[in-house]
Design a protein around this motif. Structure first.
Motif, mmCIF file in Angstrom:
data_model
loop_
_atom_site.group_PDB
_atom_site.id
_atom_site.type_symbol
_atom_site.label_atom_id
_atom_site.label_comp_id
_atom_site.label_asym_id
_atom_site.label_seq_id
_atom_site.Cartn_x
_atom_site.Cartn_y
_atom_site.Cartn_z
ATOM 1 N N ARG A 1 0.840 -1.204 0.000
ATOM 2 C CA ARG A 1 0.000 0.000 0.000
ATOM 3 C C ARG A 1 0.879 1.260 0.000
ATOM 4 N NH1 ARG A 1 -5.463 -0.390 2.255
ATOM 5 N NH2 ARG A 1 -6.114 -2.566 2.298
ATOM 6 N N GLN A 2 1.914 1.249 0.844
ATOM 7 C CA GLN A 2 2.822 2.391 0.892
ATOM 8 C C GLN A 2 3.547 2.574 -0.441
ATOM 9 O OE1 GLN A 2 5.285 1.429 4.245
ATOM 10 N NE2 GLN A 2 3.627 1.677 5.732
ATOM 11 N N GLU A 3 3.891 1.461 -1.066
ATOM 12 C CA GLU A 3 4.545 1.517 -2.374
ATOM 13 C C GLU A 3 3.619 2.138 -3.423
ATOM 14 O OE1 GLU A 3 5.723 -1.809 -5.636
ATOM 15 O OE2 GLU A 3 6.508 -2.159 -3.611
ATOM 16 N N ILE A 4 2.342 1.770 -3.380
ATOM 17 C CA ILE A 4 1.370 2.331 -4.324
ATOM 18 C C ILE A 4 1.205 3.833 -4.078
ATOM 19 C CG2 ILE A 4 -1.066 2.317 -5.018
ATOM 20 C CD1 ILE A 4 -1.050 -0.704 -4.377
ATOM 21 N N LEU B 1 2.077 6.829 -6.650
ATOM 22 C CA LEU B 1 1.043 7.788 -7.044
ATOM 23 C C LEU B 1 1.536 9.225 -6.919
ATOM 24 C CD1 LEU B 1 -1.929 7.886 -7.986
ATOM 25 C CD2 LEU B 1 -2.601 7.923 -5.577
ATOM 26 N N MET B 2 2.499 9.447 -6.049
ATOM 27 C CA MET B 2 3.026 10.797 -5.853
ATOM 28 C C MET B 2 3.676 11.346 -7.118
ATOM 29 S SD MET B 2 2.600 12.264 -2.887
ATOM 30 C CE MET B 2 3.973 13.420 -2.921
ATOM 31 N N THR B 3 4.288 10.462 -7.916
ATOM 32 C CA THR B 3 5.003 10.919 -9.117
ATOM 33 C C THR B 3 4.080 11.608 -10.115
ATOM 34 O OG1 THR B 3 6.676 9.194 -8.846
ATOM 35 C CG2 THR B 3 6.476 10.186 -11.028
ATOM 36 N N PRO B 4 2.971 10.992 -10.551
ATOM 37 C CA PRO B 4 2.080 11.711 -11.468
ATOM 38 C C PRO B 4 1.351 12.877 -10.798
ATOM 39 C CG PRO B 4 1.111 9.595 -10.878
ATOM 40 C CD PRO B 4 2.520 9.590 -10.361
ATOM 41 N N MET B 5 1.213 12.826 -9.473
ATOM 42 C CA MET B 5 0.520 13.914 -8.784
ATOM 43 C C MET B 5 1.356 15.189 -8.730
ATOM 44 S SD MET B 5 -1.760 12.323 -5.693
ATOM 45 C CE MET B 5 -2.592 13.899 -5.544
ATOM 46 N N GLU B 6 2.676 15.049 -8.853
ATOM 47 C CA GLU B 6 3.538 16.230 -8.791
ATOM 48 C C GLU B 6 3.251 17.209 -9.915
ATOM 49 O OE1 GLU B 6 7.655 15.318 -8.478
ATOM 50 O OE2 GLU B 6 7.462 14.363 -6.501
ATOM 51 N N ARG B 7 2.693 16.716 -11.027
ATOM 52 C CA ARG B 7 2.298 17.611 -12.115
ATOM 53 C C ARG B 7 1.206 18.572 -11.659
ATOM 54 N NH1 ARG B 7 -0.539 14.793 -15.250
ATOM 55 N NH2 ARG B 7 -0.570 16.296 -16.976
ATOM 56 N N LEU B 8 0.444 18.155 -10.648
ATOM 57 C CA LEU B 8 -0.684 18.954 -10.161
ATOM 58 C C LEU B 8 -0.350 19.678 -8.859
ATOM 59 C CD1 LEU B 8 -3.310 16.119 -10.703
ATOM 60 C CD2 LEU B 8 -2.880 18.018 -12.252
ATOM 61 N N THR B 9 0.454 19.062 -8.028
ATOM 62 C CA THR B 9 0.713 19.621 -6.695
ATOM 63 C C THR B 9 2.064 20.312 -6.591
ATOM 64 O OG1 THR B 9 1.763 17.584 -5.887
ATOM 65 C CG2 THR B 9 -0.629 17.745 -5.681
ATOM 66 N N GLY B 10 2.937 20.066 -7.564
ATOM 67 C CA GLY B 10 4.307 20.516 -7.423
ATOM 68 C C GLY B 10 5.073 19.562 -6.518
ATOM 69 N N LYS B 11 6.365 19.750 -6.418
ATOM 70 C CA LYS B 11 7.173 18.877 -5.565
ATOM 71 C C LYS B 11 6.852 19.136 -4.099
ATOM 72 C CE LYS B 11 11.108 17.926 -8.543
ATOM 73 N NZ LYS B 11 10.795 16.482 -8.544
ATOM 74 N N THR C 1 -2.676 -9.954 -9.650
ATOM 75 C CA THR C 1 -1.866 -10.923 -10.399
ATOM 76 C C THR C 1 -0.417 -10.497 -10.570
ATOM 77 O OG1 THR C 1 -2.645 -9.922 -12.486
ATOM 78 C CG2 THR C 1 -3.839 -11.861 -11.653
ATOM 79 N N THR C 2 -0.162 -9.183 -10.640
ATOM 80 C CA THR C 2 1.214 -8.715 -10.866
ATOM 81 C C THR C 2 1.797 -7.960 -9.686
ATOM 82 O OG1 THR C 2 0.599 -6.555 -11.815
ATOM 83 C CG2 THR C 2 0.617 -8.455 -13.313
ATOM 84 N N GLY C 3 0.937 -7.462 -8.796
ATOM 85 C CA GLY C 3 1.415 -6.683 -7.661
ATOM 86 C C GLY C 3 1.705 -5.237 -7.993
ATOM 87 N N HIS C 4 1.316 -4.806 -9.199
ATOM 88 C CA HIS C 4 1.599 -3.433 -9.612
ATOM 89 C C HIS C 4 0.426 -2.856 -10.394
ATOM 90 C CE1 HIS C 4 5.852 -3.876 -8.503
ATOM 91 N NE2 HIS C 4 5.806 -5.060 -9.087
ATOM 92 N N LEU C 5 0.379 -1.517 -10.431
ATOM 93 C CA LEU C 5 -0.542 -0.797 -11.307
ATOM 94 C C LEU C 5 0.304 -0.043 -12.321
ATOM 95 C CD1 LEU C 5 -2.993 0.618 -8.603
ATOM 96 C CD2 LEU C 5 -3.423 -1.289 -10.160
ATOM 97 N N ASN C 6 -0.119 -0.056 -13.592
ATOM 98 C CA ASN C 6 0.724 0.577 -14.601
ATOM 99 C C ASN C 6 0.647 2.104 -14.525
ATOM 100 O OD1 ASN C 6 -1.568 1.472 -16.124
ATOM 101 N ND2 ASN C 6 -1.712 -0.527 -17.102
ATOM 102 N N ASP C 7 1.557 2.757 -15.233
ATOM 103 C CA ASP C 7 1.677 4.217 -15.162
ATOM 104 C C ASP C 7 0.415 4.920 -15.646
ATOM 105 O OD1 ASP C 7 4.206 3.927 -14.179
ATOM 106 O OD2 ASP C 7 5.214 4.235 -16.105
ATOM 107 N N ASP C 8 -0.243 4.364 -16.661
ATOM 108 C CA ASP C 8 -1.466 4.992 -17.175
ATOM 109 C C ASP C 8 -2.560 5.007 -16.119
ATOM 110 O OD1 ASP C 8 -0.292 5.472 -19.603
ATOM 111 O OD2 ASP C 8 -1.071 3.654 -20.560
ATOM 112 N N MET C 9 -2.680 3.927 -15.367
ATOM 113 C CA MET C 9 -3.677 3.861 -14.305
ATOM 114 C C MET C 9 -3.366 4.884 -13.212
ATOM 115 S SD MET C 9 -4.260 -0.253 -13.863
ATOM 116 C CE MET C 9 -5.139 -1.213 -15.097
ATOM 117 N N LEU C 10 -2.103 4.957 -12.824
ATOM 118 C CA LEU C 10 -1.706 5.906 -11.779
ATOM 119 C C LEU C 10 -1.934 7.344 -12.230
ATOM 120 C CD1 LEU C 10 1.641 4.223 -10.627
ATOM 121 C CD2 LEU C 10 -0.527 4.256 -9.377
#
Length: 336
Positions: A143-146, A150-160, A251-260
């Motif tokens: 959960r923490q990893e997810i 998620l923070m990476t694509p959010m930086e476009r909206l929130t800034g660093k 099944t994979t333990g990950h969500l792809n970049d498009d989903m995030l």
């Protein structure tokens, strides 16, 4: 059976082998009551084959070779000279095949009903069941990893995220004081506070900069903690992204970049959950934080938050949220 009566006196000689490990032996073959009887030369019965179960091993070829259904080891070979017996067996097999029941309307209806039931389960039950199962097996570390991803694509909206040598320790002390997950201050993109999977809470810088006392920021954090307890951020995320996201995570333990990326854009505009006033009061009381500052921050008139003001468990905070020095440092965490 009419076809059987026509051939009930036919006999023929052939070669019979009970197993592949034994020698073939000469036998007499006759057609009886819905069966093929194999006898030795002394007219002693060696085997009875049910006519419906007789299979042709080499269709269209002579000598004709037959086996009982389900036992290819046992064979009966009829030479080409026994054409009458071969033709009789073939006609009887064909007649029996035609008499076998065929699927009718009732069977078709049953199959259709079954298909509809399976489809209904797939559409209405499976997504919810898969979502619930996925959430139940995802560990806290994942959960923490997810949340971090998620923070990476959010930086476009929130800034660093904001950071400062003096303010970061103060932010850590606020985290410890409220018993929350990681607190991250952002420059924009978030109305006030927001929960990510894994326990991270984003705080808009205005919550720190626009108020004189830390009780307001503490109130927003406490309310966000309760909201995350009421509505699991991971469940909210997977519900929003749909069935494929749950399946992929399981099944994979990950969500792809498009989903995030898609969820990051929607998350910042999702409305807050309405929280029960008594639950809020209990949470503030447990953390020894006043409710009035938070209530007036939500509604400066106090009309919509009158219950939180009148039922404030503390006239003065029994335990300071932050020291004045920490609060001043924290207010400058984003700089100018």
């Amino acid at each position: 059976m009419t076809a059987l009566q026509k051939y009930d006196r036919i006999e023929a000689s052939g070669l019979w082998r009970p197993t592949s490990n034994e020698q073939r032996r000469e036998v007499v073959v006759s057609i009886g009551d819905a069966s093929l009887t194999i006898s030795d030369m002394q007219d002693r019965a060696l085997a009875h084959w049910s006519l419906p179960a007789v299979e042709r091993v080499n269709p269209g070829k002579r000598p004709a070779i037959y086996s009982p259904d389900g036992d290819p080891e046992e064979t009966l070979e009829l030479p080409a000279s026994e054409s009458q017996m071969i033709d009789a067996i073939e006609k009887l097999r064909l007649a029996i095949l035609k008499r076998r029941p065929r699927p009718g309307r009732l069977r078709l209806f049953s199959l259709t009903l079954s298909a509809v039931s399976v489809l209904a389960l797939a559409v209405f039950w499976l997504p919810g069941a898969l979502l619930t199962h996925t959430i139940s097996v995802v560990p806290d570390v994942k959960r923490q990893e997810i949340g971090l991803a998620l923070m990476t694509p959010m930086e476009r909206l929130t800034g660093k995220p904001c950071a400062d040598v003096l303010a970061t320790p103060a932010l850590n002390r606020l985290t410890q004081r409220l018993g929350s997950g990681e607190l991250v201050v952002v420059r924009g993109g978030v109305r006030d506070t927001l929960s990510l999977p894994g326990g991270t809470i984003l705080i808009n810088r205005s919550i720190l900069e626009d108020y004189e006392e830390p009780d307001v920021a503490a109130g927003y954090v406490i309310a966000q903690q309760l909201e995350a307890t009421t509505n699991d951020p991971l469940r909210t995320m997977l519900e929003h992204l749909g069935f494929l996201a749950s399946f992929r995570l399981l099944t994979t333990g990950h969500l792809n970049d498009d989903m995030l990326r898609a969820y990051a854009e929607d998350l910042v505009v999702l409305p807050h959950t309405t929280l029960d006033t008594n639950t809020l009061l209990a949470a503030f009381s447990a953390r020894e934080v006043k409710t009035s500052p938070y209530a007036y921050a939500l509604d400066p008139s106090g009309e919509r938050t009158l219950e939180l003001i009148e039922a404030d468990p503390f006239v003065t905070s029994p335990k300071q949220v932050l020291t004045d020095g920490d609060w001043v440092a924290l207010q400058g965490i984003c700089g100018n």
